[in-house]
Design a protein around this motif. Structure first.
Motif, PDB file in Angstrom:
ATOM      1  N   PRO A 413       9.944  20.469 -31.500  1.00  0.00           N
ATOM      2  CA  PRO A 413      10.134  21.601 -30.881  1.00  0.00           C
ATOM      3  C   PRO A 413       8.746  22.432 -30.181  1.00  0.00           C
ATOM      4  CG  PRO A 413      10.110  22.092 -33.124  1.00  0.00           C
ATOM      5  CD  PRO A 413      10.086  20.526 -33.160  1.00  0.00           C
ATOM      6  N   GLU A 414       9.090  22.915 -29.135  1.00  0.00           N
ATOM      7  CA  GLU A 414       7.801  23.462 -28.449  1.00  0.00           C
ATOM      8  C   GLU A 414       6.829  24.487 -29.148  1.00  0.00           C
ATOM      9  OE1 GLU A 414       9.073  24.642 -24.576  1.00  0.00           O
ATOM     10  OE2 GLU A 414       9.587  22.523 -23.961  1.00  0.00           O
ATOM     11  N   ARG A 415       7.481  25.381 -30.216  1.00  0.00           N
ATOM     12  CA  ARG A 415       6.986  26.313 -30.710  1.00  0.00           C
ATOM     13  C   ARG A 415       6.502  25.751 -32.134  1.00  0.00           C
ATOM     14  NH1 ARG A 415      10.882  31.064 -32.196  1.00  0.00           N
ATOM     15  NH2 ARG A 415      12.777  29.722 -32.229  1.00  0.00           N
ATOM     16  N   GLY A 416       5.649  26.489 -33.039  1.00  0.00           N
ATOM     17  CA  GLY A 416       5.567  26.243 -34.309  1.00  0.00           C
ATOM     18  C   GLY A 416       4.317  25.211 -34.608  1.00  0.00           C
ATOM     19  N   ALA A 417       3.763  25.131 -35.797  1.00  0.00           N
ATOM     20  CA  ALA A 417       2.469  24.349 -36.002  1.00  0.00           C
ATOM     21  C   ALA A 417       2.929  23.023 -35.921  1.00  0.00           C
ATOM     22  CB  ALA A 417       1.822  24.739 -37.235  1.00  0.00           C
ATOM     23  N   GLY A 418       2.332  21.983 -35.299  1.00  0.00           N
ATOM     24  CA  GLY A 418       2.645  20.654 -34.925  1.00  0.00           C
ATOM     25  C   GLY A 418       2.791  19.860 -36.205  1.00  0.00           C
ATOM     26  N   SER A 419       1.652  19.681 -37.055  1.00  0.00           N
ATOM     27  CA  SER A 419       1.910  18.855 -38.270  1.00  0.00           C
ATOM     28  C   SER A 419       2.952  19.340 -39.189  1.00  0.00           C
ATOM     29  CB  SER A 419       0.550  18.759 -38.910  1.00  0.00           C
ATOM     30  OG  SER A 419       0.675  18.048 -40.140  1.00  0.00           O
ATOM     31  N   VAL A 420       3.115  20.699 -39.314  1.00  0.00           N
ATOM     32  CA  VAL A 420       3.753  21.418 -40.242  1.00  0.00           C
ATOM     33  C   VAL A 420       5.314  21.333 -40.040  1.00  0.00           C
ATOM     34  CG1 VAL A 420       4.588  23.531 -41.331  1.00  0.00           C
ATOM     35  CG2 VAL A 420       2.030  23.101 -40.991  1.00  0.00           C
ATOM     36  N   VAL A 421       5.663  21.487 -38.788  1.00  0.00           N
ATOM     37  CA  VAL A 421       6.800  21.420 -38.113  1.00  0.00           C
ATOM     38  C   VAL A 421       7.515  19.893 -38.148  1.00  0.00           C
ATOM     39  CG1 VAL A 421       8.514  21.606 -35.958  1.00  0.00           C
ATOM     40  CG2 VAL A 421       6.892  23.353 -36.711  1.00  0.00           C
ATOM     41  N   ALA A 422       6.507  18.857 -37.949  1.00  0.00           N
ATOM     42  CA  ALA A 422       6.856  17.459 -38.057  1.00  0.00           C
ATOM     43  C   ALA A 422       6.999  17.233 -39.616  1.00  0.00           C
ATOM     44  CB  ALA A 422       5.817  16.660 -37.736  1.00  0.00           C
ATOM     45  N   ALA A 423       6.337  17.824 -40.291  1.00  0.00           N
ATOM     46  CA  ALA A 423       7.008  17.596 -41.934  1.00  0.00           C
ATOM     47  C   ALA A 423       8.213  18.208 -42.496  1.00  0.00           C
ATOM     48  CB  ALA A 423       5.779  18.088 -42.787  1.00  0.00           C
ATOM     49  N   LEU A 424       8.549  19.321 -41.740  1.00  0.00           N
ATOM     50  CA  LEU A 424       9.701  19.814 -42.044  1.00  0.00           C
ATOM     51  C   LEU A 424      11.008  18.969 -41.065  1.00  0.00           C
ATOM     52  CD1 LEU A 424       8.941  23.704 -41.276  1.00  0.00           C
ATOM     53  CD2 LEU A 424       9.459  23.008 -43.536  1.00  0.00           C
ATOM     54  N   TYR A 425      10.697  18.664 -40.362  1.00  0.00           N
ATOM     55  CA  TYR A 425      11.592  17.759 -39.629  1.00  0.00           C
ATOM     56  C   TYR A 425      12.052  16.360 -40.631  1.00  0.00           C
ATOM     57  CZ  TYR A 425      13.747  14.357 -36.344  1.00  0.00           C
ATOM     58  OH  TYR A 425      14.423  13.156 -35.864  1.00  0.00           O
ATOM     59  N   LEU A 426      10.831  15.947 -40.988  1.00  0.00           N
ATOM     60  CA  LEU A 426      11.156  14.615 -42.096  1.00  0.00           C
ATOM     61  C   LEU A 426      11.707  15.213 -43.244  1.00  0.00           C
ATOM     62  CD1 LEU A 426       7.445  13.014 -41.420  1.00  0.00           C
ATOM     63  CD2 LEU A 426       9.945  12.240 -40.507  1.00  0.00           C
ATOM     64  N   ARG A 427      11.503  16.251 -43.661  1.00  0.00           N
ATOM     65  CA  ARG A 427      12.277  16.556 -45.003  1.00  0.00           C
ATOM     66  C   ARG A 427      13.709  16.762 -44.902  1.00  0.00           C
ATOM     67  NH1 ARG A 427      10.706  22.414 -47.437  1.00  0.00           N
ATOM     68  NH2 ARG A 427      11.969  23.115 -45.724  1.00  0.00           N
ATOM     69  N   GLU A 428      14.309  17.097 -43.585  1.00  0.00           N
ATOM     70  CA  GLU A 428      15.670  17.008 -43.099  1.00  0.00           C
ATOM     71  C   GLU A 428      16.263  15.680 -43.784  1.00  0.00           C
ATOM     72  OE1 GLU A 428      17.478  19.967 -42.334  1.00  0.00           O
ATOM     73  OE2 GLU A 428      15.498  20.772 -43.007  1.00  0.00           O
ATOM     74  N   PHE A 429      15.526  14.857 -43.600  1.00  0.00           N
ATOM     75  CA  PHE A 429      16.339  13.455 -44.291  1.00  0.00           C
ATOM     76  C   PHE A 429      16.035  12.832 -45.322  1.00  0.00           C
ATOM     77  CE2 PHE A 429      15.557  13.922 -39.498  1.00  0.00           C
ATOM     78  CZ  PHE A 429      16.515  13.316 -38.820  1.00  0.00           C
ATOM     79  N   THR A 430      15.437  13.927 -46.160  1.00  0.00           N
ATOM     80  CA  THR A 430      15.042  13.264 -47.716  1.00  0.00           C
ATOM     81  C   THR A 430      16.389  13.518 -48.553  1.00  0.00           C
ATOM     82  OG1 THR A 430      14.069  15.350 -48.017  1.00  0.00           O
ATOM     83  CG2 THR A 430      12.664  13.495 -47.317  1.00  0.00           C
ATOM     84  N   GLY A 431      17.283  14.443 -48.016  1.00  0.00           N
ATOM     85  CA  GLY A 431      18.443  14.558 -48.987  1.00  0.00           C
ATOM     86  C   GLY A 431      18.384  14.970 -50.413  1.00  0.00           C
ATOM     87  N   GLU A 432      19.077  14.254 -51.373  1.00  0.00           N
ATOM     88  CA  GLU A 432      18.763  14.615 -52.675  1.00  0.00           C
ATOM     89  C   GLU A 432      17.246  14.625 -53.217  1.00  0.00           C
ATOM     90  OE1 GLU A 432      20.272  10.714 -54.624  1.00  0.00           O
ATOM     91  OE2 GLU A 432      21.737  11.844 -54.108  1.00  0.00           O
ATOM     92  N   LEU A 433      16.346  13.764 -52.423  1.00  0.00           N
ATOM     93  CA  LEU A 433      15.102  13.424 -52.880  1.00  0.00           C
ATOM     94  C   LEU A 433      14.035  14.488 -52.406  1.00  0.00           C
ATOM     95  CD1 LEU A 433      15.106   9.715 -52.614  1.00  0.00           C
ATOM     96  CD2 LEU A 433      14.780  10.782 -54.843  1.00  0.00           C
ATOM     97  N   ARG A 434      14.548  15.484 -51.779  1.00  0.00           N
ATOM     98  CA  ARG A 434      13.845  16.466 -51.121  1.00  0.00           C
ATOM     99  C   ARG A 434      12.736  16.963 -52.197  1.00  0.00           C
ATOM    100  NH1 ARG A 434      15.668  21.925 -47.733  1.00  0.00           N
ATOM    101  NH2 ARG A 434      13.778  23.057 -48.223  1.00  0.00           N
ATOM    102  N   ASP A 435      13.041  17.150 -53.557  1.00  0.00           N
ATOM    103  CA  ASP A 435      11.919  17.783 -54.210  1.00  0.00           C
ATOM    104  C   ASP A 435      11.338  16.472 -55.036  1.00  0.00           C
ATOM    105  OD1 ASP A 435      12.971  20.471 -54.030  1.00  0.00           O
ATOM    106  OD2 ASP A 435      14.548  20.103 -55.487  1.00  0.00           O
ATOM    107  N   ARG A 436      11.513  15.538 -54.779  1.00  0.00           N
ATOM    108  CA  ARG A 436      10.860  14.174 -55.095  1.00  0.00           C
ATOM    109  C   ARG A 436      10.236  13.398 -54.040  1.00  0.00           C
ATOM    110  NH1 ARG A 436      15.316  11.357 -58.241  1.00  0.00           N
ATOM    111  NH2 ARG A 436      16.481  12.718 -57.004  1.00  0.00           N
TER     112      ARG A 436
END
Length: 474
Positions: A413-436
């Protein structure tokens, strides 16, 4: 790298290194006839006991011919690592280091790691220099056998990651990297390698990896390296970004920004090195390394801004910037790891964003995780290994930046902190392992512009040492 040998204390005719700490010089190792000269040398030096400081005393026609006084600071492992690195840079090898009889095992490990890491040279494009030897004079070598074996395996694993990352992209493409993974794992115990070629990637639905690599003359690969020791109770999956060269794709980078893009597979190199290193150390933990490999190139087959890609787990991403390719290939790999491998813990390493360097500089990686215990353990392992990381936030109110009208997600996305938003995007693919799950954005510390401490100019192999420390306790 320097070769480390051990021997009992004895008279030295060549070069002898003696340690200097807060209490002064190690007098037990100092030849009696040198006490006065050494005292005069240290009196005239600025902080001679500082970790990494080295004083040289030439002695023509005498024994030893040269005396090196190496500062070990407060005696921490990091201080001994700094001393080893400084000694390696003196160019005096071969030499003998007189190790105090009461030195703890972690000090000897630090010394050996510093010696080996700082003496690393990338030689693939040049004639390889002969390896010089350093002898550690130890009163009880058996006491330090495990520490020295760990140091040697750690340095070798780091050198593997450095070699892979330093290799020019004229030689390094996804197929080449996959072959190097096979070679690296060939002699590792309890280890096997699987490689997906383009037809298999298409059949199994790795849509983002195929799209990112679609513009290259060398198609993408997915490599899985499994280390499965008997009796392992914990399964860790390590995912590493493996972009063997990054032009930025159709969202092409400026020329200066491309010069070091051979390092854009540093995460995959570190993950492979750590897995092979863990096998060499026979760590009692099951590890699966997943390496999504692609070259982000420009051609008529390259993916485009506005495209919608379908990932392994069925989610879709709307492309706004083809230079945000790393998170796309990681998303496929993370989705595969969650669905097919079902690990206990999931960690990824990636040379992901320039925002990491703006926020934290050249020597810190950004660490993201919702798991306080996991984040703390990884940060502590990095601190002990000499690889620093700083935990960054995953703000809930930034998740809305990922919303797309055409697809499930915006990767960049064009807004938001670059490294933080990239990490949030990756977290979307961690499913049930989000907390691990934990993510390292390690673009900045993956490369050193100059020799410093145990780092040499070029690829640092960042992450190998952190992962091996952490895996030893996982």
């Amino acid at each position: 790298m320097l070769t480390i040998r051990t021997a009992p204390p004895r008279a030295v005719s060549g070069v002898l290194a003696v340690t200097v700490g807060g209490d002064g010089v190690d007098r037990a190792a100092l030849p009696a006839d040198l006490a006065h000269a050494v005292r005069a040398l240290l009196d005239g030096a600025d902080q001679p006991g500082r970790a990494g400081a080295v004083q040289r005393l030439p002695r023509p026609l005498a024994r030893p011919a040269t005396l090196l006084l190496a500062g070990v600071g407060d005696g921490t492992e990091a201080d001994w690592r700094a001393a080893g690195a400084a000694l390696a840079r003196t160019g005096a090898a071969p030499f003998t280091v007189a190790v105090p009889a009461d030195a703890p095992a972690e000090a000897v490990r630090g010394l050996a790691e510093g010696l080996m890491l700082a003496s690393y040279r990338f030689v693939a494009e040049k004639r390889a220099p002969k390896d010089a030897a350093v002898t550690l004079a130890l009163a009880d070598p058996d006491r330090y056998a495990d520490a020295l074996a760990t140091a040697a395996a750690t340095a070798a694993a780091t050198a593997l990651a450095r070699d892979l990352t330093n290799t020019p992209s004229s030689r390094k493409n996804p197929a080449w990297f996959a072959q190097q993974a096979r070679r690296a794992a060939a002699d590792a115990p309890h280890t096997q390698v699987r490689v997906w070629e383009p037809a298999a990637l298409a059949e199994e639905g790795f849509g983002a990896l195929l799209a990112v690599g679609g513009g290259s003359a060398t198609p993408p690969r997915l490599v899985e390296v499994q280390y499965r020791p008997r009796g392992a109770k914990t399964h860790v999956v390590l995912v590493g970004k493996g972009i063997t060269f990054d032009t930025g794709g159709l969202s092409i980078k400026p020329a200066d920004a491309m010069k070091l893009m051979r390092k854009d597979m540093g995460g995959a190199a570190a993950v492979l090195g750590a897995t092979v290193g863990a096998a060499a150390l026979r760590l009692p933990v099951r590890i699966t390394a997943v390496l999504p490999l692609a070259e982000n190139a420009v051609s008529g087959d390259a993916y485009r801004p506005g495209d919608v890609l379908t990932h392994y787990d069925g989610r879709t991403s709307e492309i706004t910037n083809t230079d945000a390719e790393g998170r796309l290939v990681l998303a496929d790999a993370l989705g595969y790891a969650v669905r097919r491998l079902r690990p206990d813990v999931l960690v990824d390493l990636a040379t992901l964003t320039g925002a990491n360097a703006i926020a934290l500089g050249k020597r810190h990686a950004a660490l993201y995780s919702d798991d306080d215990e996991l984040a703390g353990a990884l940060a502590a392992a990095g601190a002990a290994a000499g690889e620093r990381a700083w935990r960054m936030p995953l703000p809930a109110d930034y998740v809305e930046y990922l919303s797309s009208d055409l697809a499930d997600l915006f990767p960049a996305p064009e807004r938001g902190a670059g490294s933080v938003v990239a990490a949030l995007y990756l977290r979307e693919f961690t499913g049930e392992l989000r907390d691990r799950w934990a993510h390292f954005d390690m673009s900045a510390p993956s490369w050193s512009d100059a020799a410093e401490g145990e780092l040499t100019k070029g690829a640092t192999g960042w992450g190998v040492r952190t992962l091996l420390r952490w895996l030893a306790t996982a």
